[in-house]
Design a protein around this motif. Sequence first.
Motif, PDB file in Angstrom:
ATOM      1  N   LEU A  69      -5.040 -83.117  -0.353  1.00 12.72           N
ATOM      2  CA  LEU A  69      -4.596 -82.059  -1.194  1.00 12.72           C
ATOM      3  C   LEU A  69      -5.265 -81.901  -2.473  1.00 12.72           C
ATOM      4  O   LEU A  69      -4.920 -82.884  -3.249  1.00 12.72           O
ATOM      5  N   LEU A  90      -3.829 -75.087  -4.574  1.00 12.59           N
ATOM      6  CA  LEU A  90      -4.025 -76.420  -3.869  1.00 12.59           C
ATOM      7  C   LEU A  90      -4.862 -75.851  -2.562  1.00 12.59           C
ATOM      8  O   LEU A  90      -4.592 -74.856  -1.991  1.00 12.59           O
ATOM      9  N   VAL A 136       0.220 -72.661  -6.458  1.00 13.72           N
ATOM     10  CA  VAL A 136       1.111 -73.727  -6.736  1.00 13.72           C
ATOM     11  C   VAL A 136       1.776 -73.629  -8.076  1.00 13.72           C
ATOM     12  O   VAL A 136       3.208 -73.831  -8.107  1.00 13.72           O
ATOM     13  N   ASN A 175      -6.353 -82.792  -9.530  1.00 19.34           N
ATOM     14  CA  ASN A 175      -5.508 -83.861  -8.988  1.00 19.34           C
ATOM     15  C   ASN A 175      -6.068 -83.887  -7.545  1.00 19.34           C
ATOM     16  O   ASN A 175      -6.427 -82.935  -6.761  1.00 19.34           O
ATOM     17  N   SER A 176      -5.924 -85.023  -6.895  1.00 21.98           N
ATOM     18  CA  SER A 176      -6.147 -85.029  -5.149  1.00 21.98           C
ATOM     19  C   SER A 176      -5.406 -86.143  -4.579  1.00 21.98           C
ATOM     20  O   SER A 176      -5.266 -87.083  -5.088  1.00 21.98           O
ATOM     21  N   GLY A 225      -5.954 -77.634   1.128  1.00 25.64           N
ATOM     22  CA  GLY A 225      -6.129 -78.600   1.975  1.00 25.64           C
ATOM     23  C   GLY A 225      -7.513 -78.925   2.567  1.00 25.64           C
ATOM     24  O   GLY A 225      -7.942 -77.918   3.154  1.00 25.64           O
ATOM     25  N   LEU A 249      -2.429 -72.912 -11.028  1.00 25.04           N
ATOM     26  CA  LEU A 249      -2.679 -73.782 -10.293  1.00 25.04           C
ATOM     27  C   LEU A 249      -3.017 -73.324  -8.608  1.00 25.04           C
ATOM     28  O   LEU A 249      -2.208 -72.890  -8.074  1.00 25.04           O
ATOM     29  N   THR A 298     -10.771 -79.332 -11.161  1.00 22.14           N
ATOM     30  CA  THR A 298     -10.149 -80.480 -10.300  1.00 22.14           C
ATOM     31  C   THR A 298      -9.128 -80.869 -11.319  1.00 22.14           C
ATOM     32  O   THR A 298      -9.570 -81.535 -12.154  1.00 22.14           O
ATOM     33  N   ILE A 341      -5.744 -80.189  -5.871  1.00 20.28           N
ATOM     34  CA  ILE A 341      -5.384 -79.089  -6.754  1.00 20.28           C
ATOM     35  C   ILE A 341      -6.171 -78.921  -7.966  1.00 20.28           C
ATOM     36  O   ILE A 341      -6.785 -79.670  -8.470  1.00 20.28           O
TER      37      ILE A 341
END
Length: 178
Positions: free
Chosen positions: A145, A59, A51, A136-137, A61, A57, A134, A147
């Motif tokens: 997603l 990502l 990312v 973010n989600s 899924g 970063l 981690t 991150i």
Amino acid sequence: MSAPARGPAAPLDEDTFREAMSHLATAVSIVTTTDDHGRRWGFTAGSVVSVSLGPPLLLVGVDNRSSCLNALTGSREFAVNVLGERHRHLATLFARHGAARFDGADAHAFGPWPGSQDGPPLLADTNAAYRCTTVNSVPAGDHHLVIGQLTGLVTHERAEPPLVWYRRAFVTTGDPQQ
């Protein structure tokens, strides 16, 4: 025989989209984490992308129906283990719904990170592995997603041909990388 071209106004059903996306080859990884009780979780992923370079970063899924969803979205860190051709059986095992992924003969293939006894499980002979915190989600359709910021890295100088998901099958790309 090719399917007719579709314009932007044509409705796109899930089966048509799935078939169209089967033409997009993607690297195969096993994403691993541990829950609050130290239980190991993992699944085969084809949706892993970089990312950002600064900070670094990634990502990932994960399907909302995955047995690993709560463990991954609730954990503070995860690992992305990039698979080579020899890992086809692990990719198949970790893709199965309801499979006991860390039980049996393959459990020894995963260990702790170098210099550490904690963290997400590391596949010892992987082409590369990325340890991430981690950050973010985000829910997105039928997936989440997740991150993560890179906090650890393991690579091998002579990686074997990568395992790739293409046309609904695991395939390899040929010669090893120098």
